[in-house]
Design a protein around this motif. Structure first.
Motif, PDB file in Angstrom:
ATOM      1  N   VAL A 171       3.802 -26.805  66.174  1.00 15.04           N
ATOM      2  CA  VAL A 171       2.900 -25.649  66.163  1.00 15.04           C
ATOM      3  C   VAL A 171       2.642 -25.172  67.594  1.00 15.04           C
ATOM      4  N   ILE A 172       2.672 -23.858  67.803  1.00 15.40           N
ATOM      5  CA  ILE A 172       2.404 -23.262  69.111  1.00 15.40           C
ATOM      6  C   ILE A 172       0.927 -22.897  69.180  1.00 15.40           C
ATOM      7  N   PHE A 173       0.201 -23.478  70.122  1.00 16.48           N
ATOM      8  CA  PHE A 173      -1.227 -23.213  70.273  1.00 16.48           C
ATOM      9  C   PHE A 173      -1.454 -22.138  71.325  1.00 16.48           C
ATOM     10  N   ILE A 174      -2.264 -21.143  70.961  1.00 18.90           N
ATOM     11  CA  ILE A 174      -2.506 -20.002  71.854  1.00 18.90           C
ATOM     12  C   ILE A 174      -4.000 -19.815  72.066  1.00 18.90           C
ATOM     13  N   ASN A 175      -4.387 -19.527  73.291  1.00 17.08           N
ATOM     14  CA  ASN A 175      -5.780 -19.217  73.618  1.00 17.08           C
ATOM     15  C   ASN A 175      -6.032 -17.750  73.293  1.00 17.08           C
ATOM     16  N   ARG A 176      -6.645 -17.498  72.156  1.00 22.65           N
ATOM     17  CA  ARG A 176      -6.841 -16.121  71.692  1.00 22.65           C
ATOM     18  C   ARG A 176      -7.887 -15.376  72.513  1.00 22.65           C
TER      19      ARG A 176
ATOM     20  N   HIS B 182      -4.742 -14.519  55.327  1.00 15.56           N
ATOM     21  CA  HIS B 182      -5.399 -15.782  55.721  1.00 15.56           C
ATOM     22  C   HIS B 182      -6.794 -15.802  55.110  1.00 15.56           C
ATOM     23  N   GLN B 183      -7.023 -16.702  54.120  1.00 11.35           N
ATOM     24  CA  GLN B 183      -8.267 -16.647  53.368  1.00 11.35           C
ATOM     25  C   GLN B 183      -9.236 -17.803  53.621  1.00 11.35           C
ATOM     26  N   SER B 184      -8.735 -19.023  53.728  1.00 11.47           N
ATOM     27  CA  SER B 184      -9.659 -20.156  53.837  1.00 11.47           C
ATOM     28  C   SER B 184      -8.935 -21.389  54.349  1.00 11.47           C
ATOM     29  N   ILE B 185      -9.667 -22.501  54.413  1.00 12.15           N
ATOM     30  CA  ILE B 185      -9.056 -23.756  54.837  1.00 12.15           C
ATOM     31  C   ILE B 185      -8.016 -24.233  53.824  1.00 12.15           C
ATOM     32  N   LEU B 186      -8.022 -23.665  52.625  1.00  8.75           N
ATOM     33  CA  LEU B 186      -7.047 -24.044  51.601  1.00  8.75           C
ATOM     34  C   LEU B 186      -5.679 -23.418  51.847  1.00  8.75           C
ATOM     35  N   ASP B 187      -5.596 -22.496  52.804  1.00  5.93           N
ATOM     36  CA  ASP B 187      -4.324 -21.811  53.069  1.00  5.93           C
ATOM     37  C   ASP B 187      -3.208 -22.783  53.444  1.00  5.93           C
ATOM     38  N   MET B 188      -3.585 -23.925  54.015  1.00  3.69           N
ATOM     39  CA  MET B 188      -2.570 -24.900  54.406  1.00  3.69           C
ATOM     40  C   MET B 188      -1.741 -25.334  53.209  1.00  3.69           C
ATOM     41  N   MET B 189      -2.386 -25.474  52.033  1.00  5.70           N
ATOM     42  CA  MET B 189      -1.651 -25.863  50.835  1.00  5.70           C
ATOM     43  C   MET B 189      -0.658 -24.770  50.437  1.00  5.70           C
ATOM     44  N   GLY B 190      -1.094 -23.520  50.520  1.00 10.16           N
ATOM     45  CA  GLY B 190      -0.203 -22.412  50.190  1.00 10.16           C
ATOM     46  C   GLY B 190       0.942 -22.300  51.173  1.00 10.16           C
ATOM     47  N   LEU B 191       0.647 -22.533  52.443  1.00 13.51           N
ATOM     48  CA  LEU B 191       1.674 -22.481  53.481  1.00 13.51           C
ATOM     49  C   LEU B 191       2.759 -23.519  53.229  1.00 13.51           C
ATOM     50  N   MET B 192       2.343 -24.758  52.996  1.00 11.72           N
ATOM     51  CA  MET B 192       3.308 -25.836  52.833  1.00 11.72           C
ATOM     52  C   MET B 192       4.042 -25.781  51.494  1.00 11.72           C
ATOM     53  N   GLU B 193       3.499 -25.015  50.540  1.00 16.08           N
ATOM     54  CA  GLU B 193       4.166 -24.874  49.245  1.00 16.08           C
ATOM     55  C   GLU B 193       5.475 -24.101  49.387  1.00 16.08           C
ATOM     56  N   ILE B 194       5.551 -23.185  50.343  1.00 19.37           N
ATOM     57  CA  ILE B 194       6.747 -22.329  50.446  1.00 19.37           C
ATOM     58  C   ILE B 194       7.375 -22.335  51.841  1.00 19.37           C
ATOM     59  N   LEU B 195       6.860 -23.137  52.762  1.00 19.85           N
ATOM     60  CA  LEU B 195       7.344 -23.112  54.147  1.00 19.85           C
ATOM     61  C   LEU B 195       8.858 -23.286  54.205  1.00 19.85           C
ATOM     62  N   PRO B 196       9.592 -22.335  54.802  1.00 18.36           N
ATOM     63  CA  PRO B 196      11.045 -22.486  54.907  1.00 18.36           C
ATOM     64  C   PRO B 196      11.427 -23.476  55.997  1.00 18.36           C
ATOM     65  N   ASP B 197      12.674 -23.889  55.993  1.00 18.69           N
ATOM     66  CA  ASP B 197      13.165 -24.813  57.016  1.00 18.69           C
ATOM     67  C   ASP B 197      13.098 -24.176  58.396  1.00 18.69           C
ATOM     68  N   ARG B 198      12.902 -25.005  59.403  1.00 12.25           N
ATOM     69  CA  ARG B 198      12.889 -24.600  60.814  1.00 12.25           C
ATOM     70  C   ARG B 198      11.902 -23.448  61.058  1.00 12.25           C
ATOM     71  N   CYS B 199      10.697 -23.663  60.570  1.00 10.15           N
ATOM     72  CA  CYS B 199       9.654 -22.647  60.733  1.00 10.15           C
ATOM     73  C   CYS B 199       8.466 -23.261  61.465  1.00 10.15           C
ATOM     74  N   ILE B 200       8.035 -22.627  62.558  1.00  9.21           N
ATOM     75  CA  ILE B 200       6.873 -23.074  63.305  1.00  9.21           C
ATOM     76  C   ILE B 200       5.726 -22.084  63.091  1.00  9.21           C
ATOM     77  N   GLN B 201       4.517 -22.537  63.363  1.00  9.08           N
ATOM     78  CA  GLN B 201       3.348 -21.673  63.190  1.00  9.08           C
ATOM     79  C   GLN B 201       2.679 -21.396  64.540  1.00  9.08           C
ATOM     80  N   ILE B 202       1.955 -20.288  64.568  1.00  5.00           N
ATOM     81  CA  ILE B 202       1.112 -19.943  65.711  1.00  5.00           C
ATOM     82  C   ILE B 202      -0.331 -20.228  65.302  1.00  5.00           C
ATOM     83  N   ALA B 203      -1.069 -20.964  66.115  1.00  2.23           N
ATOM     84  CA  ALA B 203      -2.441 -21.324  65.765  1.00  2.23           C
ATOM     85  C   ALA B 203      -3.333 -21.237  66.997  1.00  2.23           C
TER      86      ALA B 203
END
Length: 284
Positions: free
Chosen positions: A144-149, A104-125
């Motif tokens: 997206v599953i939101f968690i209080n870290r 996880h490097q920067s706010i640009l990671d979203m572009m990298g994530l969506m470039e390869i995101l497989p089907d039926r995949c959720i994220q933890i944020a």
């Protein structure tokens, strides 16, 4: 693409050529701030438009909305001149649920994530992202599953519930085990949450590594140019025979192979033999 969001997006796209013409005449700091500001703006506008599409197509919150979100975000790379070199995507084709982890490097990671995101995949944020206007809305609609870290016990309990849902509904779960953005040219120590989740659910861990952004994106020096990002999906690691006692071992193994791949993809040979501290951190 009707309504105020559509007009706003068209206006932004109309102003883009003018902005590109002016950029060479501006200072490096101003160019950096403009690019970041515009990135945040298109995220907000695109999230609003995508939310309407998601509501019209699926009626509410569902992981199926990720296919719509993915199409919107994949256009961003053309605006910023980013190219992705992908390797190992076939490893996502495995049947059944799994836990996917990546650096996880920067706010640009979203572009990298969506470039390869497989089907039926959720994220933890982190929970704070849910309140970021239309961005929070589109994340919610995408499942997206939101968690209080800040509350470790609550976060771990929520992760275990995610694990049960993941197995029941045959989902993939994407987690950033470093727990925060890290653009220092190396990997931070991993948090334990992703590995507890995988072992609790008896599902494989699939590591994903993105090469360093530092050649084209470096906030401390106000660098933000076009560039290439290498992405590699590593071999799945089975957890069926593991117990909670194996969490540190699994975490160390994943950190080691991901760091080796990160340094190789980023062309950082001198760091490969250097010390990098411990690989454990408080649970996510």
């Amino acid at each position: 693409m009707e309504g105020p969001w559509g007009w706003a997006l068209l206006l932004l796209l109309g102003l883009l050529p003018l902005l590109l013409l002016l950029l060479p005449e501006l200072s490096r700091t101003v160019k950096f701030q403009l690019k970041i500001g515009f990135y945040c703006l298109i995220c907000l506008v695109a999230s609003g438009v995508a939310s309407l599409f998601c509501l019209l197509r699926h009626g509410g919150r569902t992981v199926d909305n990720m296919s719509i979100i993915k199409r919107f975000v994949q256009t961003f790379k053309y605006i910023y001149g980013l190219k992705f070199e992908l390797k190992g995507l076939e490893k996502f084709e495995m049947k059944g649920p799994c836990v996917i982890i990546s650096n996880h490097q920067s706010i640009l990671d979203m572009m990298g994530l969506m470039e390869i995101l497989p089907d039926r995949c959720i994220q933890i944020a982190k929970k704070e992202l849910m309140y970021m206007g239309t961005v929070g809305l589109i994340m919610y609609l995408g499942g997206v599953i939101f968690i209080n870290r800040k509350r470790t016990s609550t976060a771990m309990s929520a992760l275990m519930e995610v694990g049960d849902t993941m197995v029941k509904e045959n989902l993939k779960v994407w987690i950033y085990p470093e727990g925060t953005r890290n653009g220092n040219g190396d990997l931070l120590p991993f948090k334990k949450g992703a590995f507890h989740l995988a072992i609790h659910s008896k599902v494989p861990v699939i590591p994903v590594v993105y090469s360093s952004f530092t050649s084209f994106y470096r906030p401390e020096t106000k660098l933000f140019t076009s560039g290439k990002i290498k992405v590699e999906v590593l071999d799945p690691i089975e957890t069926k025979e593991m117990t909670a006692e194996n969490v540190p071992e699994l975490m160390e193994r994943c950190h080691s192979i991901m760091r080796e791949s990160f340094l190789r993809l980023s062309d950082f040979p001198n760091k490969a033999n250097g010390a990098h501290g411990t690989t454990s951190a408080p649970a996510q």
